[in-house]
Structures are given as structure tokens and as C-alpha cells.
Design an enzyme around this catalytic site. Structure first.
Site, PDB file in Angstrom:
ATOM      1  N   GLU A  67       7.616  21.679  20.646  1.00  0.00           N
ATOM      2  CA  GLU A  67       7.687  21.132  19.153  1.00  0.00           C
ATOM      3  C   GLU A  67       7.984  22.813  18.569  1.00  0.00           C
ATOM      4  O   GLU A  67       8.823  23.066  17.483  1.00  0.00           O
ATOM      5  CB  GLU A  67       6.499  20.907  18.313  1.00  0.00           C
ATOM      6  CG  GLU A  67       6.581  19.044  18.358  1.00  0.00           C
ATOM      7  CD  GLU A  67       6.119  18.150  19.484  1.00  0.00           C
ATOM      8  OE1 GLU A  67       7.122  17.644  20.894  1.00  0.00           O
ATOM      9  OE2 GLU A  67       5.563  19.573  20.580  1.00  0.00           O
ATOM     10  N   HIS A  95      -0.738  10.179  17.793  1.00  0.00           N
ATOM     11  CA  HIS A  95       0.953   9.241  17.462  1.00  0.00           C
ATOM     12  C   HIS A  95       0.470   8.519  15.885  1.00  0.00           C
ATOM     13  O   HIS A  95       1.685   7.669  15.490  1.00  0.00           O
ATOM     14  CB  HIS A  95       1.208   8.344  18.101  1.00  0.00           C
ATOM     15  CG  HIS A  95       1.435   8.873  19.499  1.00  0.00           C
ATOM     16  ND1 HIS A  95       0.839   9.650  20.783  1.00  0.00           N
ATOM     17  CD2 HIS A  95       2.484   8.338  19.979  1.00  0.00           C
ATOM     18  CE1 HIS A  95       1.083   9.945  21.714  1.00  0.00           C
ATOM     19  NE2 HIS A  95       2.703   9.880  21.382  1.00  0.00           N
TER      20      HIS A  95
END
Length: 336
Positions: A73, A142
Site C-alpha cells: 500500500e 477488513h
């Protein structure tokens, strides 16, 4: 059911789409109209994304414009910053909200500041798509709700659509902005359908009245809007009239719109999935207190997640505000 007849050869301006389909269409239209736009992230190309939001885009526009990246990321957002500096208009995706944490240095130290520090000569024109919030019983990291973290960073705009029409038009609007926009997509609403009117976006600035009422205002955003509207419909059976405000733009907040609704009803309940402490509910509550001191009939109530790490799996049913918890918040406000 009454069917609307479309003259032969005419193209209807509205279509019934899921939120996932609306976002896919928005990116397809952006890529087709703007050669400087790029879509990239983990699995967004060949696979079409975990939620298939980018399905078919690489096949249509090629692997040089819809790019599968490594699982990094910090690299995705570092790449986005460099592309924006070079005049491109990237649309990076962080695959899940909790995966954004490793990229906070790039986001806060580079993306959020460059436009300001260069006095507008180097705008960070990008839309960072983030599948957000819980509701799908996913594993650890998540199902986070990081909107207050993002909204606290000067230089970032934060928006969260609650239905397909908003998803399409707000993504198109965010793409045109000179500032970086954090686009928080409620992942539990990807498969909910609604009409998208491509020719009539409506007013995309500020908040939106999702349900009109007179006795109390619920302020919320993202996936919680649908729950708040359900609460309003249940309350109406007991002759309690609730107004639901979809805040949508979490940075900057639509102060005038929020204040106007609560000035009318005299009571406010703020609902969000994120933990209670230092959540946006606190910011909104303080705003209402400053602007409506002495005019409200009850303190601002908050119905939120708990001050624990976001749980995974079935435990999120206990963590995320549900219909009963929101109704209890409404009841507490009305009892004053």
C-alpha cells in the site's frame, strides 16, 4: 407496476444498477474521457477487484491504464503521489480500509500536503478508493471505519456515498477536484440496487435529506443511512417523525445543512460504525452545541461502534450499530 415507456430509439437517462456497477460505470466513463486517468491497485486488473468493482476495465483500456500492483500500500500511494506530480489523475484503490495504515506516511506527509506547500502549482488530483466499514463478516483489518482519521488530516477531502446514484456522480465529481479525495465505499452496500440518472446528478455538494421529519434528526453516512431510514419508518408507526441526514461529505462537513435540520427538529442522534471516542460523532455534536446552544431540546446522542479493535466475523454484529441500538438512542433523546 406502471412501466415508463421510452420512445423508440431514445436512450433512457436512468438505469437500475448496483453500487458496484455504478462505480464501475463511473470509472469506465472517466477512463474513456480522460487519457491522463489511471486505475491501479491490488488485483484491480485481470481479476477485476475483490468486489469486482473494476471488472472488465483492463480488458477495455489495457494493462498500461488499469494496473495490477504488488501487495504494498505504501508503494501504491507513493506511485499515486508521483503520478499526480507529473500531471496524471490517478484513481488508486486500497483493497480494504484497514490496509490503508501502512500507507499513512505517503498519505499524510506527501499527498495531503503537496498542493498546499506548492501554493497550488502541484495539485494532488486523485481519488483514493477505499472499500470501507463492516457488515460482510470479514477477517481482521477488513472492516475498519477510518473516516475520522482521514478527516483529521488537513488537505484531504473525504466522501462516502450511500447509494448507486451517489456512487456514480460523487466519483465523477471527486475526479474533477484539485485536492485528493478519499472515497469511502460502504462494502456492505455494493450489491444494493437503485436508479442512477446519468443526466441529472442533482446537488452533489454538502449533505442530503434521506428522509424528512420533524421530531428528531439522525445524522449518519455510508451503510448506516439505510439503517437510519429503516428506523425512521419504524418510528413513524408510533407517530414519531424522524429526519435522516446523509452527511456524505465528511470533510468538509456541511455545517449549514446539519445545523438547519437540527434547528428544525431540536434533537439529534449521530450514528457511525467507528469507535465512539474521537469519532466524527463528537465533532458533529460539538458543532451542533456551538451553533444551537440553548435551542436544542436534548443533548446530542451518539450511537457508535465500541472503543475496541474492530472485530472480525460474527462479532461485528454486536459491534456495528443495529436497528435496536439506534432506536434506543432515539428513545433516550426523546425522553429529555
Amino acid at each position: 407496476m406502471t412501466e415508463t415507456l421510452v420512445p423508440q430509439g431514445a436512450v433512457p437517462t436512468a438505469q437500475s444498477l448496483s453500487t458496484q456497477q455504478a462505480l464501475n460505470r463511473a470509472m469506465r466513463d472517466i477512463l474513456a474521457s480522460d487519457p491522463k486517468s489511471l486505475v491501479f491497485g491490488e488485483d484491480v486488473g485481470k481479476l477485476g477487484g475483490v468486489f469486482r468493482v473494476t471488472d472488465g476495465l483492463q480488458a477495455e483500456f489495457g494493462a498500461e491504464r488499469v494496473i495490477d500492483t504488488p501487495l504494498a500500500e505504501s508503494g501504491i500511494l507513493g506511485m499515486a503521489a508521483g503520478l499526480a506530480m507529473a500531471g496524471y489523475r490517478p484513481i488508486p484503490e486500497v483493497q480494504f480500509d484497514g490496509f490503508a495504515y501502512p500507507a499513512m506516511n505517503q498519505l499524510i506527509s506527501q499527498i495531503a500536503r503537496t498542493n498546499y506547500r506548492t501554493r497550488g502549482t502541484m495539485p494532488m488530483q486523485m481519488v483514493l478508493r477505499i472499500p470501507s466499514y463492516g457488515g460482510i463478516r470479514a477477517p481482521e483489518l477488513h472492516g475498519e471505519s477510518i473516516e475520522s482519521t482521514l478527516a483529521h488530516v488537513p488537505g484531504l477531502k473525504v466522501v462516502s456515498p450511500s447509494n448507486p446514484h451517489q456512487a456514480y456522480h460523487l466519483l465523477r465529481k471527486a475526479h474533477e477536484m484539485p485536492d485528493p479525495v478519499m472515497f469511502m465505499e460502504p462494502k456492505s452496500r455494493y450489491w444494493n440496487r437503485g436508479d442512477v440518472d446519468f443526466d441529472n446528478p442533482g446537488d452533489l455538494a454538502g449533505s442530503l435529506v434521506a428522509h424528512e421529519g420533524e421530531d428528531l434528526t439522525i445524522i449518519t453516512w455510508g451503510a448506516m443511512v439505510a439503517k437510519a431510514v429503516e428506523v425512521a419508518e419504524l418510528a413513524a408507526e408510533d407517530e414519531v417523525s424522524i429526519e435522516v441526514i446523509d452527511a456524505r461529505w465528511l470533510k468538509p462537513l456541511d455545517e449549514e445543512g446539519l445545523v438547519a435540520s437540527v434547528a428544525k427538529t431540536g434533537r439529534a442522534v449521530v450514528v457511525h460504525e467507528a469507535p465512539r471516542t474521537a469519532g466524527l460523532g463528537a465533532e458533529i455534536g460539538q458543532l451542533l452545541t456551538e451553533r444551537l446552544w440553548g435551542r436544542m431540546q436534548a443533548p446530542v446522542e451518539r450511537v457508535t461502534g465500541y472503543d475496541v479493535p474492530t472485530p472480525a466475523g460474527d462479532l461485528e454484529d454486536e459491534y456495528i450499530p443495529g436497528i435496536d441500538r439506534i432506536l434506543f438512542g432515539v428513545q433516550r433523546s426523546l425522553e429529555y
